[in-house]
Design an enzyme around this catalytic site. Structure first.
Site, PDB file in Angstrom:
ATOM      1  N   HIS A  41     -42.535 -77.114  98.788  1.00  0.00           N
ATOM      2  CA  HIS A  41     -43.474 -77.730  97.847  1.00  0.00           C
ATOM      3  C   HIS A  41     -42.773 -78.710  96.917  1.00  0.00           C
ATOM      4  O   HIS A  41     -43.009 -78.732  95.706  1.00  0.00           O
ATOM      5  CB  HIS A  41     -44.198 -76.649  97.040  1.00  0.00           C
ATOM      6  N   ASP A  48     -38.159 -73.439 104.464  1.00  0.00           N
ATOM      7  CA  ASP A  48     -38.021 -73.034 103.063  1.00  0.00           C
ATOM      8  C   ASP A  48     -37.989 -71.517 102.928  1.00  0.00           C
ATOM      9  O   ASP A  48     -38.070 -70.986 101.818  1.00  0.00           O
ATOM     10  CB  ASP A  48     -39.154 -73.626 102.211  1.00  0.00           C
ATOM     11  N   ASP A  88     -42.693 -73.463 109.319  1.00  0.00           N
ATOM     12  CA  ASP A  88     -43.255 -72.806 108.141  1.00  0.00           C
ATOM     13  C   ASP A  88     -44.260 -71.755 108.574  1.00  0.00           C
ATOM     14  O   ASP A  88     -44.841 -71.829 109.660  1.00  0.00           O
ATOM     15  CB  ASP A  88     -43.938 -73.822 107.227  1.00  0.00           C
ATOM     16  N   GLY A  89     -44.419 -70.757 107.722  1.00  0.00           N
ATOM     17  CA  GLY A  89     -45.432 -69.733 107.916  1.00  0.00           C
ATOM     18  C   GLY A  89     -46.316 -69.671 106.696  1.00  0.00           C
ATOM     19  O   GLY A  89     -45.892 -70.023 105.581  1.00  0.00           O
ATOM     20  N   ASP A 112     -46.470 -76.885 106.440  1.00  0.00           N
ATOM     21  CA  ASP A 112     -47.212 -76.032 105.512  1.00  0.00           C
ATOM     22  C   ASP A 112     -48.715 -76.263 105.677  1.00  0.00           C
ATOM     23  O   ASP A 112     -49.501 -75.315 105.718  1.00  0.00           O
ATOM     24  CB  ASP A 112     -46.782 -76.328 104.073  1.00  0.00           C
ATOM     25  N   GLU A 134     -43.517 -66.950 109.344  1.00  0.00           N
ATOM     26  CA  GLU A 134     -42.245 -67.690 109.315  1.00  0.00           C
ATOM     27  C   GLU A 134     -41.447 -67.457 110.594  1.00  0.00           C
ATOM     28  O   GLU A 134     -40.881 -68.393 111.175  1.00  0.00           O
ATOM     29  CB  GLU A 134     -41.413 -67.257 108.106  1.00  0.00           C
TER      30      GLU A 134
END
Length: 331
Positions: free
Chosen positions: A127, A71, A12-13, A137, A49
């Site tokens: 999320h 995501d 994740d970024g 995250d 990301e």
């Protein structure tokens, strides 16, 4: 003997006040608790990301099939679908402009091609309670927050620094002196993971998680001033302007190695088949921000609706809270 069982890693970024706020990246194994994170005082969500994907690839060489869960549709497309076309066009996008973040994308492509074992990408809904998606995250956000405060030194792979400093969002970026020297042609200071030390230990992971929680508390206070109101131009839905299904995989995503998984996630995100179309206005608008660059932004968020619906399916939204999950600058 080769272990043929998939090695699954989430990436994740994160970018605070994207596209020119503190940035973070992170990856986490689904076995053993191994994880890593980094970031910079300035950056974009997209750079975060891509850094996460690159670092995950470099940290997991070998013959075991690697599955990267993310995501970010942008990260998946940059790593798979879009690369062949960009190569043919001399790294120009569909508008004939230079591809953004090219150093990172080329590095990801090299790692995938050189890896002995296969690499497969799986889109997951952000999320949504996914344990490892939430973990990365938190780590990425925690590092972004710490880097923004100057509590942690910027930590990116060298390709990440090159992509960031070539972007319009490099002004004010705090680049470590040793990294500056390497960028200027001096001796290499970053190891293959882009770090000058080992991966995050458990204590560091806990520290970043606590930092992220503090950051989210501040955001929650600020969110109270953010309102979503219906655009009262004519009340007529404007197909294509807004989609009630957040984070749906891109229509351009053609990574057939995991088509079934992506399709199933799409179905799960709208179990009843309900969709929303129309134009809404989010206030305060981007143009009111001191960081506004004059360009359209791509946002990911959600709206909880508590209102009446008429027989034709129309709902009037009035001051419904809007939860912003991510902002991306369109390429």
């Amino acid at each position: 003997m080769t272990n043929d069982k998939n090695l699954v890693v989430s990436t994740d970024g994160s970018a605070l006040s994207n596209p020119n706020g503190p940035m973070g990246w992170a990856w986490a194994d689904h076995e053993g608790g191994d994880a890593d994170a980094g970031g910079a005082s300035n950056g974009t969500n997209q750079i975060g990301e891509l850094c996460a994907v690159l670092q995950a690839l470099r940290a997991h060489p070998g013959e075991r099939p690697l599955v990267i869960e993310t995501d970010s549709q942008y990260a998946i497309n940059c790593s798979t679908t879009w690369v062949p076309g960009w190569k043919k066009k001399g790294w120009k996008n569909s508008q004939g402009k230079p591809v953004k973040n090219r150093p990172l994308i080329e590095a990801i492509d090299r790692e995938i091609q050189a890896r002995t074992g296969s690499v497969r990408f799986v889109w997951v809904k952000g999320h949504a309670g996914n344990t490892f998606n939430e973990k990365v995250d938190t780590l990425a956000r925690g590092y972004a927050t710490a880097a923004g405060k100057g509590d942690r030194e910027g930590c990116l792979p060298i390709e990440g620094w090159r992509s960031l400093l070539a972007s319009p969002y490099a002004q004010g970026t705090q680049v470590p002196p040793a990294v500056k020297a390497e960028l200027d042609g001096g001796p290499q200071v970053l190891d293959e993971l882009g770090r000058k030390k080992d991966r995050l230990d458990q204590e560091e992971q806990k520290d970043l998680a606590e930092t992220a929680v503090e950051s989210e508390a501040v955001d929650a206070e600020q969110a109270e001033s953010v309102e979503t109101t219906a655009d009262a131009d004519n009340g007529t839905p404007d197909p294509g302007m807004a989609d009630g299904q957040e984070d749906e995989p891109s229509r351009d995503l053609k990574d057939t190695s995991d088509t079934d998984t992506v399709d199933q996630d799409t179905k799960n995100s709208g179990a009843r088949g309900l969709r929303a179309s129309g134009r809404i206005r989010i206030t305060p608008p981007p143009s009111g921000s001191s960081m506004f660059t004059g360009h359209d932004l791509h946002i990911v968020g959600s709206i909880d609706i508590d209102a009446d619906i008429d027989p034709d399916g129309y709902v009037t939204i009035k001051e419904a809270p809007f939860r912003l999950h991510a902002i991306e600058v369109e390429d």
